[in-house]
Design a protein around this motif. Structure first.
Motif, mmCIF file in Angstrom:
data_model
loop_
_atom_site.group_PDB
_atom_site.id
_atom_site.type_symbol
_atom_site.label_atom_id
_atom_site.label_comp_id
_atom_site.label_asym_id
_atom_site.label_seq_id
_atom_site.Cartn_x
_atom_site.Cartn_y
_atom_site.Cartn_z
ATOM 1 N N GLY A 43 28.265 13.218 18.800
ATOM 2 C CA GLY A 43 29.053 13.956 19.786
ATOM 3 C C GLY A 43 28.286 15.093 20.422
ATOM 4 N N GLY A 44 27.955 16.074 19.627
ATOM 5 C CA GLY A 44 27.234 17.224 20.142
ATOM 6 C C GLY A 44 28.095 18.080 21.047
ATOM 7 N N ASP A 58 32.870 20.408 23.563
ATOM 8 C CA ASP A 58 32.444 19.896 22.271
ATOM 9 C C ASP A 58 32.852 18.442 22.125
ATOM 10 N N GLY A 59 31.965 17.631 21.507
ATOM 11 C CA GLY A 59 32.261 16.232 21.234
ATOM 12 C C GLY A 59 33.153 16.128 20.007
#
Length: 105
Positions: A43-44, A58-59
């Protein structure tokens, strides 16, 4: 020449793969070609700048299978050598997709 190699999604993680990958990483390290390697969260955080406004998201993201899941930073003599190392990497992990990018500077 330095190249950043990335893989998309999460590769299988069985014991045979780990042993084979360990040998490959050791070979590259001993040859002085491997600068760094590691896994990355799928995600990151996405940072976007539009018209001076910064947006942070945000993921995880729906397209996580298309995001980099791992990387290797290598230093080799040519693009062809980097491609050969990429071919050897995918021969170990099997099906998948990745990117190879020349690092300037």
């Amino acid at each position: 020449m330095r190249f950043l190699l990335t893989t998309m999604g999460q590769p299988r993680a069985d014991e045979a793969l780990q042993m084979e990958m360990g040998k490959f990483i050791q070979e590259l390290t001993e040859a002085g070609a491997l600068i760094a390697t590691g896994g990355m969260e799928l995600g990151g955080t996405l940072i976007k700048s539009v018209g001076g406004e910064i947006t942070v998201m945000d993921g995880p993201f729906a397209e996580a299978k298309e995001m980099a899941g791992g990387f290797a930073l290598i230093d080799v003599g040519s693009r062809e050598e980097a491609l050969e190392l990429s071919r050897r990497f995918f021969a170990i992990i099997g099906d998948g997709e990745g990117r190879m990018q020349l690092i300037y500077g």
